[in-house]
Design a protein around this motif. Sequence first.
Motif, short mmCIF file in Angstrom:
data_model
loop_
_atom_site.label_atom_id
_atom_site.label_comp_id
_atom_site.label_asym_id
_atom_site.label_seq_id
_atom_site.Cartn_x
_atom_site.Cartn_y
_atom_site.Cartn_z
N ASP A 197 0.81 -1.21 0.00
CA ASP A 197 0.00 0.00 0.00
C ASP A 197 0.85 1.27 0.00
O ASP A 197 0.33 2.36 0.26
N SER A 198 2.14 1.15 -0.29
CA SER A 198 3.03 2.30 -0.10
C SER A 198 3.28 3.08 -1.39
O SER A 198 4.36 3.59 -1.61
N ARG A 199 2.30 3.17 -2.25
CA ARG A 199 2.47 3.92 -3.49
C ARG A 199 2.47 5.42 -3.21
O ARG A 199 1.64 5.92 -2.44
N THR A 200 3.39 6.11 -3.84
CA THR A 200 3.43 7.58 -3.75
C THR A 200 3.34 8.15 -5.15
O THR A 200 3.84 7.57 -6.12
N GLU A 201 2.71 9.30 -5.26
CA GLU A 201 2.53 9.96 -6.54
C GLU A 201 3.17 11.33 -6.48
O GLU A 201 3.02 12.05 -5.49
N GLY A 202 3.89 11.70 -7.54
CA GLY A 202 4.57 12.99 -7.53
C GLY A 202 4.97 13.39 -8.93
O GLY A 202 4.63 12.74 -9.93
N PRO A 203 5.74 14.48 -9.05
CA PRO A 203 6.18 14.95 -10.36
C PRO A 203 7.20 13.99 -10.96
O PRO A 203 7.81 13.16 -10.27
N VAL A 204 7.39 14.11 -12.26
CA VAL A 204 8.35 13.27 -12.96
C VAL A 204 9.76 13.60 -12.46
O VAL A 204 10.13 14.78 -12.38
N PRO A 205 10.57 12.61 -12.08
CA PRO A 205 11.93 12.88 -11.62
C PRO A 205 12.73 13.67 -12.66
O PRO A 205 12.59 13.43 -13.87
N GLU A 206 13.52 14.61 -12.20
CA GLU A 206 14.27 15.47 -13.12
C GLU A 206 15.15 14.67 -14.06
O GLU A 206 15.30 14.99 -15.24
N ALA A 207 15.73 13.56 -13.56
CA ALA A 207 16.63 12.76 -14.38
C ALA A 207 15.90 12.09 -15.54
O ALA A 207 16.52 11.73 -16.55
N LEU A 208 14.58 11.92 -15.41
CA LEU A 208 13.80 11.27 -16.47
C LEU A 208 12.93 12.26 -17.25
O LEU A 208 12.16 11.85 -18.13
N SER A 209 13.05 13.54 -16.94
CA SER A 209 12.16 14.54 -17.54
C SER A 209 12.27 14.56 -19.06
O SER A 209 11.25 14.53 -19.77
N ASP A 210 13.49 14.63 -19.59
CA ASP A 210 13.66 14.71 -21.04
C ASP A 210 13.17 13.43 -21.72
O ASP A 210 12.51 13.48 -22.76
#
Length: 695
Positions: A197-210
């Motif tokens: 149950d430990s799913r977290t949602e957030g912005p796209v990691p900067e390293a994977l943005s491009d």
Amino acid sequence: MRTNLHRRSLDPLTAVRNLGILAHVDAGKTTVTERILYLTGATHKRGEVHDGTTVTDFDSQERDRGITIFAAAVSCVWDGHRINLIDTPGHVDFSDEVTRSLRVLDGAVAVFDAVAGVEPQSETVWRQADRHGVPRIAFVNKLDRAGADLDSAVASIRERLGTVPLVTQLPIGREADFTGVVDLVRMRALVWGAEIDSRTEGPVPEALSDEASRRRRILEETVAELHPAALEEFCDRSSVSDTTLAAALRELTLSGEGVVVLCGSAYRNRGIEPLLEAVVAYLPSPLDVPPVRGTSGDEVEERAADPEAPFAALVFKVTSTATGRLTCLRVYSGTLRKGDTVLDTGVRRAERVGRILRVQADRHAETDLAVAGDIVAVVGLKSARAGTTLCAPSAPLLLEPPTAAEPVVSVAVEARRSPDTDRLAGALARLVEEDPSLVVRTDPETGQTVLSGLGELHLEVAVEKIRRDRGLEVAVGRPRVSYRETVARGVSGLVYRHVKQDGGAGQFAHVVLDVEPLEIPAGAPGDFAFRSEVVGGRVPQEYVRAVEAGCRDALAGGPLGGHPVTGLRVTLSDGATHSRDSSEMAFRTAGRLGLREALRACAMALLEPVAEVTVTVPDDAVGTVLGDLAARRGRVSGSVARGGTTVVTATVPLAELFGYASRLRGRTRGRGTFTTRPAGYAVVPAAVSRTLLTR
């Protein structure tokens, strides 16, 4: 996020999803199903295949062997949507279970191994879904394994399945470091920890943005090429909004023009929530699929998924349990209530429904009614079989049943003790009732009882079921394959006259037959074509139909060894009648006996079933395995090196594969594996044919 299974007592049709889980054996179908049941609150403990604790693999043989053998239905609720789910087998010997399940499903999730990509049985079940027009989404599983590669798996989907993959996720981390995905539709990152149950949602990691932006662009361009509304928006704005993209993905899924691809690791509990969200968002409800079509008398009739319409349902599975006979069915229209009388259209028999059950694999919960779109089991029906149509007595309808696969392997079975002979006959009858792909017959020459099925494992499981469930000791003969005979070189102008006079009305029929090989499709069982070139009314049309029926009768046994005959075209080129003695019976007899005589004059060839075999072996054992395949008359069609192993593909006669599993383990020190799938029939070499025909 977990939901309550009893959140709604009755879902509207728009909130129902009937789907199957399809894949090659060991791709992770059952584990995906287990995680879905746990996340939705249908179960409170995670089942594991290796522990034998899964809900859907409840049969003792499934737990012993670690594979799914029987299709199992379960139900759960996610975000207010009722999901009726069928976990299907992945082994080729049980593909008929998949066919019967697909016949009653609205959508499916195809599971692929991130290391192996599209495997042989994955392709087989995909083609089965194509034939039934079932919309699918794809889930690339096991991204946490060494060698896992989403892009390679997607490439195999594109190349081997001939569909357009619409990749909507980007993995975060590789192999053992896989922790989450980037949702390319909403451009968000989903990361899972060690707990389910430990799913977290957030912005796209900067390293994977491009990389995420690049893949989102590819997704938009691919969708725009297929969807007019998305193309229009892409041309106006040089991009596609999230809303338009999601709507386009749903429409492309329903039409079958593309397949949405997601990824994750079911065993590590990563990627299941987005999969459930995709099921709800992209797969159809009963209202999104065309109305079911059937026949009522001579008329074709459609029944919409409407609870108020006349009742119509199709039986897809019959199971015998300790508490009685369960008949699993899909309700297409109308409402079924406990105590209702329904009509079995095939045998024109009315039966009363004693109880209606919501099925949770081997557990059941009673309900008072089932409505259009439901998949349930009923108790009390005595004559219904897989493929039976049940309907309201006042509104008869006959639905097209699923076709049963033709058996290719047979064994002789007999009770070890004479007093058990009748019990064995009853047990075999019950087996055939539950699994229509099994056939029981009596050999006319030996008097033995012969059990035929789709493969060695299929028959092994069936016999073991008799031993376990019935407590019978059964002796089993060596497996034998089902051969066919075909025409290699035909004959023209064969004249056959059937004349019989024994008092009263006689019999007269004169036919002239041409027999030739049937060019296409080549070598598959059941290929037979008949045509008439008779002119001037020399043979009336009703007699032409009788000749065709007689020719079909003659196909039951060929001149080489009494095997069924296939792959031929018969032309009725001329004939004659008698004003008083000609009849349909006479011409049917002439067709049967005339074709038998023609086949004896033809050059005939023996056909044997062949299988496409995919063998995965360590590099140091490739030579040994290739030599063994050659000794088994195998034709190697390709080999691919993959991380210290080699995948060899070959076509091998089915008769040469008996016992191959133990031979392969011995030659590779237990490190080799193989899978098979049917590849039709092939001509037996002359030397081998002579040996077979003299046995």
